[in-house]
Design an enzyme around this catalytic site. Sequence first.
Site, PDB file in Angstrom:
ATOM      1  N   GLY A   8      -3.335   9.918  -2.371  1.00 14.00           N
ATOM      2  CA  GLY A   8      -4.117  10.676  -1.215  1.00 14.00           C
ATOM      3  C   GLY A   8      -3.351  10.998   0.003  1.00 14.00           C
ATOM      4  N   GLY A   9      -3.879  11.200   0.894  1.00 18.16           N
ATOM      5  CA  GLY A   9      -3.332  11.343   2.484  1.00 18.16           C
ATOM      6  C   GLY A   9      -3.418   9.977   3.043  1.00 18.16           C
ATOM      7  N   ALA A  10      -3.086   9.899   4.386  1.00 16.37           N
ATOM      8  CA  ALA A  10      -2.632   8.707   4.902  1.00 16.37           C
ATOM      9  C   ALA A  10      -4.044   8.242   5.551  1.00 16.37           C
ATOM     10  CB  ALA A  10      -1.902   8.950   6.264  1.00 16.37           C
ATOM     11  N   ARG A  11      -4.490   7.249   5.562  1.00 12.73           N
ATOM     12  CA  ARG A  11      -5.719   6.591   6.218  1.00 12.73           C
ATOM     13  C   ARG A  11      -7.040   7.373   5.317  1.00 12.73           C
ATOM     14  NH1 ARG A  11      -3.024   4.221   7.423  1.00 12.73           N
ATOM     15  NH2 ARG A  11      -3.723   2.023   8.177  1.00 12.73           N
ATOM     16  N   SER A  15      -5.684   2.052  -0.052  1.00 10.37           N
ATOM     17  CA  SER A  15      -5.175   0.794  -0.107  1.00 10.37           C
ATOM     18  C   SER A  15      -6.466  -0.237   0.027  1.00 10.37           C
ATOM     19  CB  SER A  15      -4.423   0.311   1.209  1.00 10.37           C
ATOM     20  OG  SER A  15      -3.078   1.054   0.951  1.00 10.37           O
ATOM     21  N   ALA A  33       4.281  -5.648  -2.139  1.00 13.76           N
ATOM     22  CA  ALA A  33       4.534  -4.845  -0.837  1.00 13.76           C
ATOM     23  C   ALA A  33       5.811  -3.984  -0.798  1.00 13.76           C
ATOM     24  CB  ALA A  33       4.199  -5.615   0.215  1.00 13.76           C
ATOM     25  N   HIS A  49      -3.088  -4.373   7.155  1.00 15.54           N
ATOM     26  CA  HIS A  49      -3.217  -4.531   5.295  1.00 15.54           C
ATOM     27  C   HIS A  49      -3.316  -5.917   5.271  1.00 15.54           C
ATOM     28  CE1 HIS A  49      -2.654  -0.290   3.913  1.00 15.54           C
ATOM     29  NE2 HIS A  49      -2.089  -0.231   5.135  1.00 15.54           N
ATOM     30  N   GLU A  61       7.326  -9.339  -1.782  1.00 16.19           N
ATOM     31  CA  GLU A  61       7.930  -8.296  -0.935  1.00 16.19           C
ATOM     32  C   GLU A  61       9.308  -7.593  -1.872  1.00 16.19           C
ATOM     33  OE1 GLU A  61       8.747  -9.224   3.193  1.00 16.19           O
ATOM     34  OE2 GLU A  61       6.650 -10.259   3.175  1.00 16.19           O
ATOM     35  N   ASP A  82       1.742  -1.375  -3.418  1.00 16.04           N
ATOM     36  CA  ASP A  82       1.324  -0.648  -2.473  1.00 16.04           C
ATOM     37  C   ASP A  82       2.584  -0.585  -1.502  1.00 16.04           C
ATOM     38  OD1 ASP A  82      -0.069   0.643  -0.305  1.00 16.04           O
ATOM     39  OD2 ASP A  82      -1.378  -0.695   0.063  1.00 16.04           O
TER      40      ASP A  82
END
Length: 175
Positions: A8-11, A15, A33, A49, A61, A82
């Site tokens: 999907g799009g940002a924001r 997440s 991450a 996050h 990470e 993510d």
Amino acid sequence: MSLTFLTGGARSGKSALAVRRAQGSGLPVVFVATGQARDEEMTDRIARHQAERPEGWETVEAPVALVDAVRGLPADRCVVVDCLSLWVSNLMEHGDDEATTVSRALALGRWAAAYPGSVIVVTNEVGLGIVPMHPVSRDYRDRLGRVNAILSRHAHRAQLVVAGRTLTLDPLEER
């Protein structure tokens, strides 16, 4: 043994949805991450996050060596990756050509589909807007689109997240 693909799009809530689903899985959670705190804005994003995640989750990470990192995880976990968007950007900066990026994505998809636990992959959908003017931006958009399609094909569930809502995506019909 399930892979959920969230795009999907940002924001848009991807997440946060991944975190809620991981919490509800009943499994120990490993958060993988791909982001790197290279400037103040990214440091703030990562901190936000991290604050959304419950205590006790293991964090790995893996900004570039994502496939190697997940292959070493123990079985029967809920693994949240993510996000693919930053991973592809990191691979490009690392010097990977498109064929190498696609190869890494295929390996990740095969691993995720076979993993004896649950996997939730988060990514951005960047191909819905105008065609970028700069060749590097077009290359990024195209690579991420290919990587997303590869992971989505391996997923048992793929969803588009828009404004905090989901739309389940059906697989393309094979001819």
